[in-house]
Design an enzyme around this catalytic site. Structure first.
Site: not given
Ligand code: FAD
Length: 463
Positions: A359, A276, A273, A382, A341, A306
């Site tokens: 989007w 990512w 993650e 998105w 997520n 859209w």
């Molecule tokens: P964990 O699952 O514990 O992951 C650890 C860290 O990894 C997160 O804190 C985050 O920094 C990073 N991470 C995890 N998943 C992703 C991912 N898919 N893409 C990029 N980084 C990731 N994340 C944001 O930080 N800010 C946003 O504005 C944001 N908008 C999103 C919009 C959409 C439509 C989607 C599908 C995902 C988005 N994410 C965003 C990614 C992800 O959903 C969140 O980072 C995550 O839910 C945060 O929860 P966590 O800290 O418990 O993540």
């Protein structure tokens, strides 16, 4: 006098710009620039800004322990930052400026003009990479290009790590006094009514550290098993802290690697993650058009029309689509500023693929609401959800909200948390569109099968 400029890197430890200032051993001051006009213009999340402000107060306290005063510049608009910083530097006889790089286009251009303006006036400017573990441009294909999909990027990222896996040297001691006194950080930064929950998201370094340790020690090993269930606290919930830079991904990576006895940490699902997060920032630097809201796959988007449907969009924003999982997720977002997520993917797929809405509208709404609002990750998420992003999967990935709800919230625990009226609906029926109508829940705004079919045809024509 040295000057350190803080942005979304609100931490003392594992902050390369702070470490560099401290290593000089000469007096320094710190500065932040407030840009309320730009926050308004970009409809930035007041929750995120509220969190940022609260964390800044903590940083100010920690800085004073290092002998560094924090000054506040009201730059009003983002575009005025370079000239305001120059004026500040001249007024305070600054010889050297230190800051950590940001990667979206406007931020990169702003930083370039700061370097240009200040260097022209004889100020030495030192810029660092502190936001990522491996800086953009350092993970490339054999042809020297940025990867277009995640999996090979992640593989190459892991290979490159050896060169970037430097230890974090703790910041200690203090600098000689500069004679400056910290400014008070204005209270009304959080200028709109929405606020974040300070108890759920504490900002002092000890509390943040405890949260990080609690996750890495107790929950990280179960991450792969639990990460998809929104009723369970299976993910780290560290995103707001990463977004404002209260913690660094490098610190997290070191903690995870220290926990494992061998190299298996490199395959940890959770590390994925963090990769990512790096991937989306690397993309943003490699493709500046993304910062202008252009899709990564213009060829796909060119063929999609859209819909302008205010009724659908409003219902989605309010959590009144009649699809329980969508509505529960949107209520969670509106109430807390955070969303799981799995649900971000499901609601984004619903808005773009089933409701047919651009989007960019969803992206903006998320930016307004999220406490972890982050331009690169949000834009990436998105575009991925709308199948116009960097993604190996085919266009026909359309999440079925009802099936997702049954699979990832089988008892409907998450549903009931946010839609308590569904407690009165038999468990088997809670996930269905239109569940609980007799109890005041809305009728579904669309027919899933029809909407899916329409979407498939539209995306097929874009093939
Ligand atoms: P964990 O699952 O514990 O992951 C650890 C860290 O990894 C997160 O804190 C985050 O920094 C990073 N991470 C995890 N998943 C992703 C991912 N898919 N893409 C990029 N980084 C990731 N994340 C944001 O930080 N800010 C946003 O504005 C944001 N908008 C999103 C919009 C959409 C439509 C989607 C599908 C995902 C988005 N994410 C965003 C990614 C992800 O959903 C969140 O980072 C995550 O839910 C945060 O929860 P966590 O800290 O418990 O993540």
């Amino acid at each position: 006098m040295n000057l350190i400029w803080f942005r979304n890197d609100l931490r003392i430890q594992a902050n390369p710009a702070v470490a560099a200032v401290m290593s000089q051993g000469t007096p320094a001051i710190a500065v932040v620039c407030l840009t309320p006009e730009s926050w308004d213009e970009h409809r930035e999340s007041p929750r995120r800004i509220g969190l940022w402000r609260a964390r800044l107060l903590e940083v100010e306290k920690e800085l004073s322990g290092l002998g560094i005063a924090l000054k506040v510049i009201n730059a009003e608009h983002f575009n005025k930052t370079p000239e305001k910083l120059l004026a500040f530097a001249q007024a305070h006889s600054v010889e050297q400026l230190f800051f950590n790089r940001e990667y979206p286009l406007n931020e990169a251009l702003r930083d370039q003009s700061v370097v240009r303006l200040l260097s022209a006036q004889g100020v030495k400017v030192s810029v660092f990479d502190g936001e990522l573990i491996i800086p953009p441009g350092e993970v490339l294909t054999g042809q020297g290009e940025m990867f277009k999909v995640y999996t090979p990027f992640a593989r190459a990222w892991r290979r490159r790590l050896v060169q970037f896996d430097s230890p974090i040297i703790p910041v200690k001691g203090s600098l000689p006094q500069s004679g400056e006194v910290s400014d008070s950080v204005p209270k009304d930064l959080n200028w709109q009514s929405l606020s974040y929950d300070p108890e759920y998201w504490p900002v002092d370094s000890d509390s943040i550290r405890q949260r990080v340790y609690a996750f890495v020690e107790e929950r990280e090993s179960d991450y792969a098993l639990k990460r998809d269930y929104p009723a369970v606290r299976g993910t780290s919930e560290l995103s707001p802290y990463l977004t404002i830079g209260a913690i660094s991904p490098r610190q997290l990576m070191h903690l995870v690697s220290a926990k494992y006895r061998d190299d298996s940490w490199l395959e940890s699902s959770w590390l994925n993650e963090l990769i990512w997060r790096e991937f989306y920032r690397h993309l943003m630097q490699a493709y500046p058009a993304l910062s202008r809201f252009e899709p990564f796959r213009p060829d796909v988007e060119a063929r999609i029309r859209w819909q302008k449907n205010d009724q659908y969009f409003e219902a989605w924003c309010r959590g009144e689509t009649g699809f329980p999982i969508i509505d529960a997720a949107m209520k969670q977002l509106r109430a807390t500023g955070w969303m799981h997520n799995r649900l971000r993917m499901v609601v984004a797929s619903f808005l773009t693929k089933l409701a047919g809405i651009d989007w960019r509208d969803g992206e903006r709404f998320f930016i307004e609401q999220l406490i972890d609002a982050d331009f690169s990750s949000n834009l990436g998420g998105w575009q991925w959800s709308a199948s116009v992003g960097a993604d190996a999967a085919p266009y026909f990935r359309i999440f079925n909200p009802t099936a997702q709800s049954k699979k990832f919230d089988p008892e409907g625990e998450f549903l009931i948390r946010w839609l308590p009226e569904l407690a009165g609906v038999p468990a088997k029926l809670r996930h269905e569109p239109g569940a609980g109508q007799a109890l005041g829940r809305p009728a579904p705004i669309l027919d899933y099968k029809l909407a899916r079919q329409r979407s498939l045809s539209a995306y097929q024509s874009a093939e």
